[in-house]
Design a protein around this motif. Structure first.
Motif, PDB file in Angstrom:
ATOM      1  N   PHE A 275      54.947 -64.156  22.129  1.00  0.00           N
ATOM      2  CA  PHE A 275      56.053 -63.413  21.530  1.00  0.00           C
ATOM      3  C   PHE A 275      55.569 -61.991  21.283  1.00  0.00           C
ATOM      4  CE2 PHE A 275      58.247 -61.557  17.929  1.00  0.00           C
ATOM      5  CZ  PHE A 275      59.582 -61.771  18.261  1.00  0.00           C
ATOM      6  N   THR A 276      56.414 -61.016  21.613  1.00  0.00           N
ATOM      7  CA  THR A 276      56.078 -59.617  21.346  1.00  0.00           C
ATOM      8  C   THR A 276      57.214 -58.966  20.582  1.00  0.00           C
ATOM      9  OG1 THR A 276      57.030 -58.876  23.463  1.00  0.00           O
ATOM     10  CG2 THR A 276      54.662 -59.400  23.438  1.00  0.00           C
ATOM     11  N   ALA A 277      56.849 -58.037  19.702  1.00  0.00           N
ATOM     12  CA  ALA A 277      57.837 -57.262  18.947  1.00  0.00           C
ATOM     13  C   ALA A 277      57.440 -55.797  19.028  1.00  0.00           C
ATOM     14  CB  ALA A 277      57.864 -57.711  17.486  1.00  0.00           C
TER      15      ALA A 277
ATOM     16  N   ARG B 164      51.778 -54.100  17.000  1.00  0.00           N
ATOM     17  CA  ARG B 164      50.835 -53.581  17.992  1.00  0.00           C
ATOM     18  C   ARG B 164      50.137 -54.678  18.778  1.00  0.00           C
ATOM     19  NH1 ARG B 164      47.015 -49.287  15.113  1.00  0.00           N
ATOM     20  NH2 ARG B 164      46.360 -49.057  17.285  1.00  0.00           N
ATOM     21  N   LYS B 165      50.187 -55.911  18.285  1.00  0.00           N
ATOM     22  CA  LYS B 165      49.509 -57.012  18.949  1.00  0.00           C
ATOM     23  C   LYS B 165      50.503 -58.128  19.254  1.00  0.00           C
ATOM     24  CE  LYS B 165      45.421 -55.126  18.589  1.00  0.00           C
ATOM     25  NZ  LYS B 165      44.689 -54.652  19.793  1.00  0.00           N
ATOM     26  N   PRO B 166      50.248 -58.905  20.311  1.00  0.00           N
ATOM     27  CA  PRO B 166      51.134 -60.022  20.632  1.00  0.00           C
ATOM     28  C   PRO B 166      50.813 -61.244  19.780  1.00  0.00           C
ATOM     29  CG  PRO B 166      49.383 -59.898  22.252  1.00  0.00           C
ATOM     30  CD  PRO B 166      49.208 -58.698  21.345  1.00  0.00           C
ATOM     31  N   TYR B 167      51.761 -62.170  19.763  1.00  0.00           N
ATOM     32  CA  TYR B 167      51.585 -63.463  19.120  1.00  0.00           C
ATOM     33  C   TYR B 167      51.636 -64.536  20.201  1.00  0.00           C
ATOM     34  CZ  TYR B 167      52.446 -61.145  14.642  1.00  0.00           C
ATOM     35  OH  TYR B 167      52.368 -60.336  13.540  1.00  0.00           O
ATOM     36  N   ALA B 168      51.019 -65.688  19.911  1.00  0.00           N
ATOM     37  CA  ALA B 168      50.988 -66.755  20.911  1.00  0.00           C
ATOM     38  C   ALA B 168      50.972 -68.119  20.252  1.00  0.00           C
ATOM     39  CB  ALA B 168      49.755 -66.593  21.807  1.00  0.00           C
TER      40      ALA B 168
END
Length: 347
Positions: A173-175, A179-183
């Motif tokens: 998931f990106t927002a 600044r960093k992605p989630y997984a």
């Protein structure tokens, strides 16, 4: 034209390794004698050299699953300290793989990667280079047909490489305000509702439903230096596991259609494999289904692997030389991003 279905429609004609690879590797199925399912990979490294130690190129051309077949794969160890694996993107424009080759001062490998929108030349999947988030996932897709007026909210699968060269496939998931992605390490079920937005709070709540004892199901910061998104996932735990229903990449029976393919995965020995399959070349290369692509990756030793953009986008250059023949009549298709492998120390 900005959603993944239109990209698939235009680009793919879809509707809505082993650690000690031998010079000749063999992939066979239980029905070899009936349907020509044997793939005898030939080491082609010398045809594309000079290449850095530990990087090899293999190819096959012949009959596979009773159809003409042609494919290449490269294999290397990101932990060797020799290769710098990066992703390059363009801003509101596209370049051919040959263009990326020139732009990056002749790297040893260039391959197409993420899905994109023809309308505005934007990548539709996550891209991280040197820890910097360069492109964001498309998490809201308008429904069609009976789902008109509704929206899908998929997580996007991606392969990440950390600072140590260790690899992982996860759903991301990106927002744009992060600044960093989630997984998450499992494929969340596809969310369908009337909302035109999908926020981090929604993503977190949707990944806390399942409690699994052997891996993390909750959404977490994904600390990767290099990430490329695509989808769907093809291989998990060294077995075929296609998560198209969760990722909503291809509608209907499109996963059963044969087309050019680009895919990426890694082995339990920590080797990275990039596979390209030629297609739409009558009498020479019919392409592959997603299931066939997944089976090949499993037989090459991949623990985890995912599909990348295919069709006319599929193209891989090794030292600037084409491997498969691109299927577009114009030749190499211009794309907004590419994976490049550089030899460390070279400018």
């Amino acid at each position: 034209m900005s959603n993944i279905f239109l990209k698939a429609l235009t680009g793919l004609l879809f509707f809505p390794f082993t650690a000690n690879a031998q010079d000749v590797s063999s992939i066979t199925s239980d029905t070899d004698s009936q349907n020509n399912s044997s793939i005898n990979w030939q080491n082609r490294t010398s045809d594309f050299g000079p290449l850095p130690p530990g990087m090899d190129v293999y190819s096959f051309e012949g009959m596979y699953q009773n159809k003409p077949f042609r494919a290449f794969y490269v294999i290397a160890d990101p932990r060797s300290g020799i290769l710098q694996i990066e992703h390059d993107t363009t801003q509101n424009r596209r370049l051919s793989p040959a263009g990326f080759y020139e732009k990056n001062n002749h790297p040893v490998l260039v391959v197409n990667t993420s899905f994109f929108s023809f309308k505005d030349n934007l990548n539709l999947n996550i891209i991280v280079n040197r820890g910097r988030l360069l492109a964001y996932n498309q998490h809201t897709i308008a429904g069609r047909g009976v789902d008109s007026g509704l929206y899908y909210h998929p997580f996007v699968s991606a392969l990440g490489i950390n600072k140590k060269g260790e690899m992982d496939v996860a759903w991301t998931f990106t927002a744009k305000n992060k600044r960093k992605p989630y997984a998450t390490q499992w494929a969340p079920p596809l969310i369908k509702d009337s909302s035109t937005t999908f926020l981090l709070t929604n993503a977190k709540s949707s990944t806390t439903i399942v409690n699994h004892s052997s891996f993390s199901t909750q959404l977490h910061r994904w600390k990767m230096q290099t990430v490329i998104g695509g989808g769907p996932v093809l291989v998990q735990n060294s077995t075929i596991n296609i998560t198209n229903n969760q990722e909503r990449k291809f509608a209907g029976n499109a996963i059963n259609d044969a087309h050019p393919r680009t895919a990426i995965g890694y082995t339990k020995e920590g080797k990275l494999i990039v596979l390209v399959i030629e297609g739409r070349n009558p009498g020479i290369a019919a392409g592959a289904t997603l299931t066939e692509t997944a089976a090949i990756l499993v037989q090459l030793g991949c623990m985890e692997a995912l599909n990348l953009d295919g069709g006319g986008s599929s193209c891989m250059l090794v030292n600037g030389k084409e491997t498969i023949r691109p299927s577009d009549k114009e030749g190499q298709r211009a794309v907004p991003a590419a994976m490049v492998w550089k030899v460390k120390g070279e400018k």
